[in-house]
Write an enzyme that holds these catalytic residues in place. Structure first.
Site, mmCIF file in Angstrom:
data_model
loop_
_atom_site.group_PDB
_atom_site.id
_atom_site.type_symbol
_atom_site.label_atom_id
_atom_site.label_comp_id
_atom_site.label_asym_id
_atom_site.label_seq_id
_atom_site.Cartn_x
_atom_site.Cartn_y
_atom_site.Cartn_z
ATOM 1 N N LEU A 85 25.870 71.737 44.307
ATOM 2 C CA LEU A 85 26.335 71.236 45.393
ATOM 3 C C LEU A 85 25.476 70.981 46.811
ATOM 4 O O LEU A 85 26.013 70.381 47.888
ATOM 5 C CB LEU A 85 27.565 72.034 45.840
ATOM 6 C CG LEU A 85 28.759 71.368 44.700
ATOM 7 C CD1 LEU A 85 30.040 72.228 45.100
ATOM 8 C CD2 LEU A 85 29.106 70.024 44.559
ATOM 9 N N HIS A 104 26.549 63.540 36.647
ATOM 10 C CA HIS A 104 27.797 63.127 37.730
ATOM 11 C C HIS A 104 28.777 62.574 36.868
ATOM 12 O O HIS A 104 28.667 61.683 35.831
ATOM 13 C CB HIS A 104 27.220 62.176 38.574
ATOM 14 C CG HIS A 104 28.104 61.722 39.574
ATOM 15 N ND1 HIS A 104 27.866 62.428 40.792
ATOM 16 C CD2 HIS A 104 28.815 60.747 39.711
ATOM 17 C CE1 HIS A 104 28.747 61.826 41.798
ATOM 18 N NE2 HIS A 104 29.603 60.925 41.023
ATOM 19 N N GLU A 174 30.283 65.171 29.044
ATOM 20 C CA GLU A 174 29.071 65.687 30.064
ATOM 21 C C GLU A 174 28.330 66.392 29.123
ATOM 22 O O GLU A 174 27.154 66.216 29.074
ATOM 23 C CB GLU A 174 29.635 66.230 31.434
ATOM 24 C CG GLU A 174 30.268 65.271 32.283
ATOM 25 C CD GLU A 174 30.464 66.189 33.505
ATOM 26 O OE1 GLU A 174 29.786 66.923 33.876
ATOM 27 O OE2 GLU A 174 31.299 65.817 34.257
HETATM 28 C C1 GRF Z 1 30.530 68.411 36.560
HETATM 29 O O1 GRF Z 1 31.564 67.245 36.491
HETATM 30 C C2 GRF Z 1 29.151 67.607 36.921
HETATM 31 O O2 GRF Z 1 29.170 66.292 36.517
HETATM 32 C C3 GRF Z 1 28.963 67.714 38.517
HETATM 33 O O3 GRF Z 1 29.811 68.905 38.957
HETATM 34 C C4 GRF Z 1 30.319 69.379 37.609
HETATM 35 C C5 GRF Z 1 29.906 70.581 37.292
HETATM 36 O O4 GRF Z 1 30.627 71.292 36.412
HETATM 37 N N1 GRF Z 1 27.865 67.213 39.009
HETATM 38 P P1 GRF Z 1 30.123 72.492 35.511
HETATM 39 O O5 GRF Z 1 29.962 73.604 36.773
HETATM 40 O O6 GRF Z 1 29.126 72.484 34.962
HETATM 41 O O7 GRF Z 1 31.416 73.036 34.888
#
Ligand code: GRF
Length: 190
Positions: A85, A104, A174
């Site tokens: 972040l 993302h 993802e």
């Molecule tokens: C995911 O949705 C990713 O796309 C975004 O942040 C989230 C991270 O999830 N950038 P995690 O920490 O991998 O569970």
């Protein structure tokens, strides 16, 4: 063997997916280090899996952080931002052209850029009444969420979806998309 550095700030489910893909030999690589900007579940996962991790908190001295991160990543074949972040410094980004990727949870360029993270993205998709959403893996450049798109996966949005249910549907996709992309990028490098 390929060397991957992962950056994370949260739950670390994408980080975990990479750990498991390596264990299952789907990817021929090792995670040399996890970088976190805060104590988080991802760093707990690193501890449990015996992966070195380093906490580099956000700092007013961006140049200092950028120098540390650049040194840490020097030997990396691929740098994966998996829910990280903190916006990375331009010096850092420009030190690793086409080596930093980000995942993302939307179909970029839609719902990207400043303020577009976490549930806010899915809430905006629901409010707009979109029929589809999804996830994107892209190269990282100086424009937030604006680098070249490498791969995307589409998910349909139902009228019954909430921001939370959409997030849960997308995160599953993802993991697979991220592993597929890492594999493609590293194998293309051989
Ligand atoms: C995911 O949705 C990713 O796309 C975004 O942040 C989230 C991270 O999830 N950038 P995690 O920490 O991998 O569970």
């Amino acid at each position: 063997m390929h060397k991957i550095v992962v950056f994370a700030s949260g739950g670390g489910s994408n980080f975990q997916a990479i750990i498991e893909a390596i264990e299952q030999r789907l990817i021929n690589a090792e995670i040399v280090c996890l970088i976190v900007d805060r104590p988080c579940n991802a760093s707990e996962r690193a501890k449990r899996n015996g992966i070195p991790y380093l906490l580099v908190p956000r700092s007013n001295n961006q140049q200092f952080n950028s120098d540390i991160l650049t040194r840490l990543c020097q030997a990396a074949d691929l740098i994966v931002l998996a829910g990280y972040l903190t916006v990375l410094d331009a010096d850092f980004i420009n030190s690793f052209p086409n080596k930093i990727i980000n995942i993302h949870p939307s179909l970029l360029p839609a719902y990207g850029g400043p303020g577009m993270y976490g549930l806010k993205i899915h809430q905006a998709v629901i409010e707009a009444g979109d029929a589809v959403s999804g996830c994107t893996v892209h190269y990282v450049n100086e424009e937030l969420d604006g680098g070249e798109i490498i791969a995307q996966e589409v998910v349909s949005v139902s009228m019954l979806d909430s921001a939370e249910s959409l997030r849960d549907k997308i995160i599953e996709k993802e993991h697979a998309l991220l592993i597929y992309t890492i594999k493609q990028l590293l194998e293309g490098d051989e």
